[in-house]
Design a protein around this motif. Structure first.
Motif, PDB file in Angstrom:
ATOM      1  N   SER B  73       0.953  -1.388   0.082  1.00  0.00           N
ATOM      2  CA  SER B  73       0.019   0.031  -0.077  1.00  0.00           C
ATOM      3  C   SER B  73       1.423   1.164   0.364  1.00  0.00           C
ATOM      4  O   SER B  73       2.330   1.086   0.220  1.00  0.00           O
ATOM      5  CB  SER B  73      -0.955  -0.319   0.943  1.00  0.00           C
ATOM      6  OG  SER B  73      -0.084   0.067   2.152  1.00  0.00           O
ATOM      7  N   GLY B  74       0.241   2.173  -0.052  1.00  0.00           N
ATOM      8  CA  GLY B  74       1.096   3.197  -0.420  1.00  0.00           C
ATOM      9  C   GLY B  74       1.545   4.023  -1.985  1.00  0.00           C
ATOM     10  O   GLY B  74       1.146   3.508  -3.248  1.00  0.00           O
ATOM     11  N   ALA B  75       3.081   4.614  -1.890  1.00  0.00           N
ATOM     12  CA  ALA B  75       3.503   4.847  -3.371  1.00  0.00           C
ATOM     13  C   ALA B  75       4.839   4.949  -3.279  1.00  0.00           C
ATOM     14  O   ALA B  75       4.912   5.399  -2.080  1.00  0.00           O
ATOM     15  CB  ALA B  75       3.090   6.215  -4.370  1.00  0.00           C
ATOM     16  N   LEU B  76       5.868   4.546  -4.086  1.00  0.00           N
ATOM     17  CA  LEU B  76       7.059   4.847  -4.065  1.00  0.00           C
ATOM     18  C   LEU B  76       7.794   5.755  -5.588  1.00  0.00           C
ATOM     19  O   LEU B  76       6.923   5.825  -6.442  1.00  0.00           O
ATOM     20  CB  LEU B  76       7.746   3.636  -4.243  1.00  0.00           C
ATOM     21  CG  LEU B  76       7.998   2.624  -2.846  1.00  0.00           C
ATOM     22  CD1 LEU B  76       8.659   1.718  -3.113  1.00  0.00           C
ATOM     23  CD2 LEU B  76       8.470   3.353  -1.703  1.00  0.00           C
ATOM     24  N   LYS B  77       8.487   5.913  -5.660  1.00  0.00           N
ATOM     25  CA  LYS B  77       9.377   7.063  -6.651  1.00  0.00           C
ATOM     26  C   LYS B  77      10.895   6.621  -6.235  1.00  0.00           C
ATOM     27  O   LYS B  77      11.726   6.774  -5.454  1.00  0.00           O
ATOM     28  CB  LYS B  77       9.524   8.458  -6.132  1.00  0.00           C
ATOM     29  CG  LYS B  77       9.724   8.938  -5.782  1.00  0.00           C
ATOM     30  CD  LYS B  77       9.475  10.650  -5.591  1.00  0.00           C
ATOM     31  CE  LYS B  77      10.745  11.597  -4.506  1.00  0.00           C
ATOM     32  NZ  LYS B  77      10.443  12.763  -4.159  1.00  0.00           N
ATOM     33  N   THR B  78      11.299   6.179  -7.971  1.00  0.00           N
ATOM     34  CA  THR B  78      13.021   6.259  -8.145  1.00  0.00           C
ATOM     35  C   THR B  78      13.104   7.452  -8.779  1.00  0.00           C
ATOM     36  O   THR B  78      12.627   8.012  -9.127  1.00  0.00           O
ATOM     37  CB  THR B  78      13.630   5.424  -8.808  1.00  0.00           C
ATOM     38  OG1 THR B  78      12.369   5.376 -10.237  1.00  0.00           O
ATOM     39  CG2 THR B  78      12.550   3.152  -7.730  1.00  0.00           C
ATOM     40  N   PHE B  79      14.717   7.675  -8.422  1.00  0.00           N
ATOM     41  CA  PHE B  79      14.613   9.023  -9.104  1.00  0.00           C
ATOM     42  C   PHE B  79      16.699   9.121  -8.887  1.00  0.00           C
ATOM     43  O   PHE B  79      17.027   8.811  -8.238  1.00  0.00           O
ATOM     44  CB  PHE B  79      14.139  10.713  -8.305  1.00  0.00           C
ATOM     45  CG  PHE B  79      15.041  10.679  -6.849  1.00  0.00           C
ATOM     46  CD1 PHE B  79      14.382   9.738  -5.913  1.00  0.00           C
ATOM     47  CD2 PHE B  79      16.132  10.928  -6.759  1.00  0.00           C
ATOM     48  CE1 PHE B  79      14.657  10.345  -5.062  1.00  0.00           C
ATOM     49  CE2 PHE B  79      16.254  11.012  -5.803  1.00  0.00           C
ATOM     50  CZ  PHE B  79      15.888  10.730  -3.860  1.00  0.00           C
ATOM     51  N   VAL B  80      17.106  10.061 -10.011  1.00  0.00           N
ATOM     52  CA  VAL B  80      18.329   9.627  -9.813  1.00  0.00           C
ATOM     53  C   VAL B  80      19.166  11.474  -9.478  1.00  0.00           C
ATOM     54  O   VAL B  80      18.349  12.435  -9.806  1.00  0.00           O
ATOM     55  CB  VAL B  80      19.198   9.351 -11.357  1.00  0.00           C
ATOM     56  CG1 VAL B  80      18.813   8.051 -11.279  1.00  0.00           C
ATOM     57  CG2 VAL B  80      17.990  10.115 -12.040  1.00  0.00           C
ATOM     58  N   THR B  81      19.856  11.720  -8.621  1.00  0.00           N
ATOM     59  CA  THR B  81      20.641  12.960  -8.299  1.00  0.00           C
ATOM     60  C   THR B  81      21.626  13.093  -9.864  1.00  0.00           C
ATOM     61  O   THR B  81      22.830  12.689  -9.960  1.00  0.00           O
ATOM     62  CB  THR B  81      21.261  13.221  -7.246  1.00  0.00           C
ATOM     63  OG1 THR B  81      21.489  11.800  -6.701  1.00  0.00           O
ATOM     64  CG2 THR B  81      19.800  13.269  -6.422  1.00  0.00           C
ATOM     65  N   THR B  82      21.718  14.775 -10.675  1.00  0.00           N
ATOM     66  CA  THR B  82      22.897  14.632 -11.431  1.00  0.00           C
ATOM     67  C   THR B  82      23.530  15.420 -11.175  1.00  0.00           C
ATOM     68  O   THR B  82      23.926  15.622  -9.307  1.00  0.00           O
ATOM     69  CB  THR B  82      22.403  15.652 -12.637  1.00  0.00           C
ATOM     70  OG1 THR B  82      21.284  16.686 -11.972  1.00  0.00           O
ATOM     71  CG2 THR B  82      21.152  15.203 -12.948  1.00  0.00           C
ATOM     72  N   SER B  83      25.009  15.670 -11.374  1.00  0.00           N
ATOM     73  CA  SER B  83      26.152  16.537 -11.191  1.00  0.00           C
ATOM     74  C   SER B  83      25.837  17.352 -10.069  1.00  0.00           C
ATOM     75  O   SER B  83      25.899  17.872  -9.100  1.00  0.00           O
ATOM     76  CB  SER B  83      27.274  16.790 -11.725  1.00  0.00           C
ATOM     77  OG  SER B  83      26.880  17.213 -12.664  1.00  0.00           O
ATOM     78  N   ASP B  84      24.764  18.408 -10.708  1.00  0.00           N
ATOM     79  CA  ASP B  84      24.267  19.326 -10.399  1.00  0.00           C
ATOM     80  C   ASP B  84      23.497  19.307  -9.183  1.00  0.00           C
ATOM     81  O   ASP B  84      22.673  20.463  -8.386  1.00  0.00           O
ATOM     82  CB  ASP B  84      24.596  20.808 -11.643  1.00  0.00           C
ATOM     83  CG  ASP B  84      23.386  20.432 -12.448  1.00  0.00           C
ATOM     84  OD1 ASP B  84      23.127  19.252 -12.483  1.00  0.00           O
ATOM     85  OD2 ASP B  84      22.386  20.943 -12.884  1.00  0.00           O
ATOM     86  N   ASN B  85      23.670  18.281  -8.727  1.00  0.00           N
ATOM     87  CA  ASN B  85      22.635  18.432  -7.226  1.00  0.00           C
ATOM     88  C   ASN B  85      20.918  18.231  -7.935  1.00  0.00           C
ATOM     89  O   ASN B  85      19.866  18.782  -7.173  1.00  0.00           O
ATOM     90  CB  ASN B  85      22.770  18.946  -6.208  1.00  0.00           C
ATOM     91  CG  ASN B  85      22.888  18.669  -4.574  1.00  0.00           C
ATOM     92  OD1 ASN B  85      22.698  17.125  -5.054  1.00  0.00           O
ATOM     93  ND2 ASN B  85      22.416  18.893  -4.402  1.00  0.00           N
TER      94      ASN B  85
END
Lengths: 244, 244
Positions: B73-85
């Motif tokens: 239940s609920g939700a997730l996100k996936t993300f990357v962070t680039t060099s400039d944050n």
DNA sequence: CGCCCTTTTGACTGGTGTCAAGCTAAGTGG
DNA sequence: CCACTTAGCTTGACACCAGTCAAAAGGGCG
């Protein structure tokens, strides 16, 4: 059918003049060749090196899925056609690449598959490959890795599209071509594009004009030089940084 | 849908304060639940229903890959962070979804994983799952289907990004949410967005302002109504057609 | 009720698409 | 071997969509 027959004749003619019976030992993709990795196990599973002529359609979307296509030489593109008959490319494939992984779940080909140039492909039947997985652990792991890395590549592609401007997309595209050739053992700053500007633009979600303008821009910045389908990368770091 | 969500929230609240032992029989994703499908085979492979608070980081990118996360239940996100944050979201996941398939090939988590709301996840260890594959053919096929359909979904996402304008992207996004809930047995024209405008904009490769403006536009066209995170689809066909 | 964060709306700028013309290169036929 | 043809590529002028900056409105929570 007549057209197909005609193009088959063409490719045989073309290939014969260049002696197309390349032994696998001389194959450009060498150690990365999936068929070779399977070689000890496969017998008749693999129809090796089927020739297709430039622009020939290997698969039309929505027909039942039976086999993967692994590129020996040449190049393929996959595309869908929208309701208004617009063609949208969603994949460009080079020697060593495997096409059709998305079809396992849908049991049909989700895309059209077309040859960008005269192309030799190895055809690998899904059902028979599956039967190997139960006995061969290395085959199982290889297939899982192929599927997983395809997902990873699409994630990166999504990032490219969702945020990057035209020049950054183009830089990403050219750099990724360089890296893909490099991984296959062809580390050269000279890149031969297998596709025309229209295909590049379509794939990158741009117009032909924007691709052309930004190629000019990259040349003015002394990052590369472009003559027709021949690209020479002058400043690999700058290209990489521009694409992020 | 809203009512259902409400009750889920309520359950969650009570559970947080006391225990998390929700019986799987009450799980919203029922027959689509991967852990349940594996239930007869798994024993201690699965840590079931781990709770994570809103905004909590489950995984930071580049740590070694050990297990998949399946949303209860609920939700997730996936993300990357680039060099400039800069933070770039590349995946939004709902109950029933599995997160981490891209990590099989890289053996590390390629993305950060964060909870969009209070979330219960089942954690499935890769190594132990693999050991099942050799003996359980249905498990093998299920994993192949999951991997393959993930590729297929990314192909569609790429198309969305590469060609569609802002209003079409937004329509595609909302319609895909509707379809994803529908496939999990929650066919309702009321949709509760788990994420804020910033996350939607980021995911769609747009700005917050553009998302907001185009939500207003969709309301003026009488396709939907939006109040905060609550969307009501007034004209499902129009929404579908706009997204193509 | 008031603060703060999110969302919406407005004005302006800039990048990309569109339409159109010109250019290049490769293939064709005389 | 050269003129012709044609497809592909490049360049230019302009319009429009989306980004940026700014300000106002709405909503949640103490």
């Amino acid at each position: 059918m007549i057209i197909l027959f005609y193009s088959m004749q063409n490719i045989f003619k073309t290939l014969r003049s260049k002696s197309y019976s390349v032994p696998c030992e001389l194959c450009s993709i060498s150690s990365l060749c999936i068929p070779r990795l399977l070689n000890n196990n496969l017998g008749n599973i693999l129809d090796r090196k089927m020739p297709y002529a430039k622009d020939e359609i290997l698969v039309t979307a929505n027909i039942p899925f039976t086999k993967f296509y692994i590129i020996h030489s040449g190049a393929l593109k996959t595309f869908v056609t929208t309701s208004d008959n617009y063609q949208q490319i969603n994949g460009l494939y080079l020697p060593g690449d495997i096409v059709g992984l998305d079809s396992i779940s849908t049991k049909k080909y989700n895309n059209n598959i077309q040859a960008l140039s005269n192309t030799l492909v190895c055809e690998l039947y899904y059902d028979e490959l599956m039967s190997l997985i139960d006995t061969q652990k290395n085959v199982r792991d290889m297939i899982f890795n192929l599927l997983s890395s395809d997902i990873y590549n699409y994630q990166k592609l999504v990032l490219c599209y969702s945020q990057k401007k035209a020049d950054e997309r183009l830089a990403t595209f050219i750099y990724s071509l360089y890296r893909r050739y490099e991984q296959k053992g062809h580390s050269s700053l000279n890149i031969k594009l297998m596709m025309n500007r229209a295909d590049i633009a379509n794939y990158l979600g741009l117009t032909i004009e924007t691709v052309s303008r930004n190629l000019t821009k990259l040349q003015e910045q002394n990052i590369l030089s472009a003559k027709g389908k021949h690209i020479f990368i002058k400043d690999l770091n700058a290209l990489m940084n521009l694409g992020n």
